[in-house]
Design an enzyme around this catalytic site. Structure first.
Site, PDB file in Angstrom:
ATOM      1  N   CYS A  76       1.511   2.369   5.285  1.00 46.33           N
ATOM      2  CA  CYS A  76       1.847   1.323   4.316  1.00 46.33           C
ATOM      3  C   CYS A  76       3.359   1.343   4.085  1.00 46.33           C
ATOM      4  CB  CYS A  76       1.099   1.641   3.022  1.00 46.33           C
ATOM      5  SG  CYS A  76       1.504   0.588   1.630  1.00 46.33           S
ATOM      6  N   CYS A 186       4.830  -5.233   6.618  1.00 44.39           N
ATOM      7  CA  CYS A 186       3.662  -4.821   5.845  1.00 44.39           C
ATOM      8  C   CYS A 186       2.533  -4.664   6.849  1.00 44.39           C
ATOM      9  CB  CYS A 186       3.316  -5.891   4.809  1.00 44.39           C
ATOM     10  SG  CYS A 186       1.704  -5.663   4.016  1.00 44.39           S
TER      11      CYS A 186
HETATM   12  N1  DGL Z   1      -0.117  -2.610   3.631  1.00 41.20           N
HETATM   13  C1  DGL Z   1       0.930  -2.443   2.741  1.00 41.20           C
HETATM   14  C2  DGL Z   1       2.305  -2.394   3.322  1.00 41.20           C
HETATM   15  O1  DGL Z   1       2.444  -2.067   4.470  1.00 41.20           O
HETATM   16  C3  DGL Z   1       0.831  -2.735   1.311  1.00 41.20           C
HETATM   17  C4  DGL Z   1       0.406  -4.072   0.885  1.00 41.20           C
HETATM   18  C5  DGL Z   1       0.235  -4.120  -0.614  1.00 41.20           C
HETATM   19  O2  DGL Z   1      -0.690  -3.474  -1.081  1.00 41.20           O
HETATM   20  O3  DGL Z   1       1.008  -4.796  -1.274  1.00 41.20           O
HETATM   21  O4  DGL Z   1       3.258  -2.656   2.659  1.00 41.20           O
END
Ligand code: DGL
Length: 265
Positions: A76, A186
């Site tokens: 993430c 993301c």
């Molecule tokens: N998948 C996440 C990222 O790479 C987070 C998305 C979120 O929960 O805002 O930033």
């Protein structure tokens, strides 16, 4: 704790987006056992305060350590850019993080104009600011927050009209600036590549960090002597999710030895 090579690689994300990273790691390291935590109940992290994101990251890390993770992939960008320094300082296992691949975009752009689509939490983070500042300043970076995208992806609404509109709203300002490289900052957004391509065509290169993370994970497992070499009947991939696992099940339907565990945590 005595770590063995058959202990799992741990992954966590605010939800199902980090499975895009899990897929890259699994492709490169199919013999590794894995355990994945999807904190979907608390998604999106990108809209939360730094303190809250850190609190979730600590909780996720403790969960994975209790399941004997030998290394943790923070799958993430939002969690990495807000919490990885703290995690590395406070836990005694290796952490692999993910950040928007702006350096790579800087190398491929021909007109020196790149777009970065990421969450608010990533774009406003200090780590992201520092990385952006390292890029050659002749390169123009157009940043855009992906408002609402994570929520729809979590709900499996990839092909909805609503999604099409959100993608248009996010990318239009970048297209106006004539970007020729688009960084997906993301891990959830990897699941939007077909929808994004429909809008931007083939002349803008889409860049993500999945393969780089997988290679880095392999490198660290090698250097720490933690790499697993045996594929056998006991290999496992456990996915814990604290919401309904329908979208997750759909994403993972072509993989073997997957167990999806819906559970409060
Ligand atoms: N998948 C996440 C990222 O790479 C987070 C998305 C979120 O929960 O805002 O930033």
């Amino acid at each position: 704790m005595n770590t063995t090579t058959s202990d799992p690689i741990g992954f966590f994300d605010s939800g199902i987006g980090g499975t895009s990273i899990w897929q890259e790691v699994n492709k490169l390291l199919p013999e590794e056992n894995t355990i994945y935590l999807a904190d979907s109940k608390n998604a999106p992290y990108g809209e939360k305060s730094k303190e809250k994101i850190l609190e979730y990251c600590i909780k996720n890390t403790e969960f994975l350590l209790n399941k004997n993770a030998k290394i943790i992939v923070v799958a993430c960008n939002t969690a990495t850019t807000n919490a990885i320094n703290y995690l590395r300082e406070n836990y005694d296992i290796p952490f692999i993080g993910i950040e928007p691949a702006i350096k790579k975009a800087g190398l491929v752009t021909k007109n020196n104009t790149i777009g970065v689509l990421a969450t608010k939490g990533t774009i406003n983070s200090k780590l992201f600011e520092r990385t952006s500042n390292k890029i050659d300043n002749s390169i123009k970076i157009i940043e855009q927050i992906g408002y609402g995208l994570v929520e729809l992806i979590e709900n499996g609404e990839l092909d909805s009209i609503k999604m099409e509109k959100l993608i248009y709203n996010c990318l239009h300002p970048m297209l106006k600036e004539n970007i020729d490289a688009l960084v997906l900052g993301c891990t959830h957004y990897a699941y939007l590549v077909p929808q994004i391509k429909k809008l931007i065509g083939n002349n803008i290169q889409i860049i993500d960090s999945g393969l780089a993370v997988a290679k880095q994970t392999k490198r660290i497992l090698n250097t720490t002597g933690l790499i697993n070499s045996a594929i056998n009947e006991e290999n496992f991939h456990h996915f814990y999710i604290n919401k309904e696992g329908k979208t997750l099940t759909e994403i993972l339907k072509n993989y073997n030895r997957i167990k999806i565990i819906e559970k409060e945590f």
